[in-house]
Design an enzyme around this catalytic site. Structure first.
Site, PDB file in Angstrom:
ATOM      1  N   THR A   8       0.793  -1.274  -0.019  1.00 26.67           N
ATOM      2  CA  THR A   8       0.110  -0.014  -0.083  1.00 26.67           C
ATOM      3  C   THR A   8       0.843   1.299   0.012  1.00 26.67           C
ATOM      4  OG1 THR A   8      -1.888   1.226   1.136  1.00 26.67           O
ATOM      5  CG2 THR A   8      -0.249   0.253   2.574  1.00 26.67           C
ATOM      6  N   ASP A  70      -7.657  -4.811   0.328  1.00 30.04           N
ATOM      7  CA  ASP A  70      -8.591  -3.801  -0.590  1.00 30.04           C
ATOM      8  C   ASP A  70      -9.676  -3.764   0.354  1.00 30.04           C
ATOM      9  OD1 ASP A  70      -9.058  -2.370  -2.947  1.00 30.04           O
ATOM     10  OD2 ASP A  70     -10.611  -3.629  -2.943  1.00 30.04           O
ATOM     11  N   HIS A 181     -12.687  -3.712  10.397  1.00 29.33           N
ATOM     12  CA  HIS A 181     -12.695  -4.850   9.300  1.00 29.33           C
ATOM     13  C   HIS A 181     -11.040  -5.335   8.828  1.00 29.33           C
ATOM     14  CE1 HIS A 181     -11.922  -0.650   8.207  1.00 29.33           C
ATOM     15  NE2 HIS A 181     -11.897  -0.772   6.812  1.00 29.33           N
TER      16      HIS A 181
HETATM   17  P1  IMP Z   1      -8.026   0.588  -1.279  1.00 29.82           P
HETATM   18  O1  IMP Z   1      -6.913   1.513  -0.756  1.00 29.82           O
HETATM   19  O2  IMP Z   1      -8.453   0.385  -2.402  1.00 29.82           O
HETATM   20  O3  IMP Z   1      -8.381  -0.749  -0.528  1.00 29.82           O
HETATM   21  O4  IMP Z   1      -9.223   1.723  -0.906  1.00 29.82           O
HETATM   22  C1  IMP Z   1      -9.893   1.594   0.307  1.00 29.82           C
HETATM   23  C2  IMP Z   1     -10.583   2.856   0.521  1.00 29.82           C
HETATM   24  O5  IMP Z   1     -12.071   2.821   1.340  1.00 29.82           O
HETATM   25  C3  IMP Z   1      -9.883   3.935   1.132  1.00 29.82           C
HETATM   26  O6  IMP Z   1      -9.278   4.795   0.380  1.00 29.82           O
HETATM   27  C4  IMP Z   1     -10.980   4.645   2.140  1.00 29.82           C
HETATM   28  O7  IMP Z   1     -11.557   5.381   1.145  1.00 29.82           O
HETATM   29  C5  IMP Z   1     -11.954   3.730   2.588  1.00 29.82           C
HETATM   30  N1  IMP Z   1     -11.612   2.993   3.617  1.00 29.82           N
HETATM   31  C6  IMP Z   1     -11.077   1.648   3.802  1.00 29.82           C
HETATM   32  N2  IMP Z   1     -10.836   1.352   5.174  1.00 29.82           N
HETATM   33  C7  IMP Z   1     -11.128   2.313   5.812  1.00 29.82           C
HETATM   34  C8  IMP Z   1     -11.098   2.895   7.316  1.00 29.82           C
HETATM   35  O8  IMP Z   1     -10.620   2.109   7.947  1.00 29.82           O
HETATM   36  N3  IMP Z   1     -11.303   4.169   7.253  1.00 29.82           N
HETATM   37  C9  IMP Z   1     -11.867   4.969   6.451  1.00 29.82           C
HETATM   38  N4  IMP Z   1     -11.922   4.862   5.168  1.00 29.82           N
HETATM   39  C10 IMP Z   1     -11.611   3.641   4.864  1.00 29.82           C
END
Ligand code: IMP
Length: 202
Positions: A8, A70, A181
């Site tokens: 990430t 994700d 989560h």
């Molecule tokens: P990823 O980086 O593609 O998994 O994007 C997940 C997106 O979901 C993040 O950039 C946030 O917008 C949202 N998200 C996921 N987990 C959280 C959390 O723990 N707090 C707040 N937003 C979250």
């Protein structure tokens, strides 16, 4: 000794992940710290697919254990939006104060009991032998009426957890990791990794 590279570029996530994985006794580094600077297109249809896409792309660049997550926010009244598009909702570079205000606006007039939502997280691992694992977990909550709290990141200030009477942005890092989560999906992944022979962890 094996090392974990977490796929990430999100500093908020990386902070949470380091805290949770600490007791495995393995060094945990971000992609950047591992010198991996690839662009990964997350075009999967599910959280698991996207997590695997990220983990496989990074695993092609290193001999280390690779983990990726994700995650997203699913709002029932909005048919599960923004879901797998959470990071891209209203544009990747749009600030979360704008995204959060937009979601609150779309729920105008919706009563509390219908503002149900959840954060969902899938974790994928690619091990040095090429084995792949995934885990998933969620936390249930409701979308608030205004932003509250300074902690966390992203949609945390509008994600209210009724049992805790707080948004996830009002929790400390430790408190959030116990219920979130990502915290729960990573705990499940830790159990999987501990059961793997050849991975030298505590
Ligand atoms: P990823 O980086 O593609 O998994 O994007 C997940 C997106 O979901 C993040 O950039 C946030 O917008 C949202 N998200 C996921 N987990 C959280 C959390 O723990 N707090 C707040 N937003 C979250």
């Amino acid at each position: 000794m094996s090392r974990i590279v977490f796929a990430t570029g999100n500093a908020g996530k990386m902070r949470e992940v380091r805290m949770i994985l600490e007791d495995l006794g393995l060094e945990v580094v971000s992609m950047k710290e591992a010198g991996i600077t690839i662009d990964i297109e997350e075009d999967g249809a599910t959280y698991e697919e996207n997590a695997l896409i990220k983990a496989r792309a990074v695993a092609a660049c290193t001999e280390d254990i690779v983990l990726a997550d994700d995650s997203g926010l699913e709002i029932d009244r909005l048919n599960g939006e923004p879901g797998v598009f959470s990071a891209r909702y209203l544009g990747e570079d749009t600030s979360y104060s704008i995204k959060n205000a937009n979601l609150i606006g779309r729920l105008e007039g919706v009563p509390e009991e219908e503002r149900t939502a959840r954060f969902v997280c899938a974790i994928a691992a690619v091990l040095p032998g090429g084995q792949e694992l995934t885990t998933r977990a969620a936390i249930e909550g409701r979308i608030g009426y205004e932003e509250k709290g300074e902690g966390g990141f992203g949609y945390d200030p509008i994600f209210y957890v009724p049992e805790l009477r707080k948004t996830t942005a009002e929790l400390t890092g430790e408190e959030k990791n116990l219920v979130s989560h990502r915290g729960k999906a990573l705990q499940l992944m830790k159990e999987e990794l501990r059961s793997y022979e050849g991975i030298d962890c505590q």
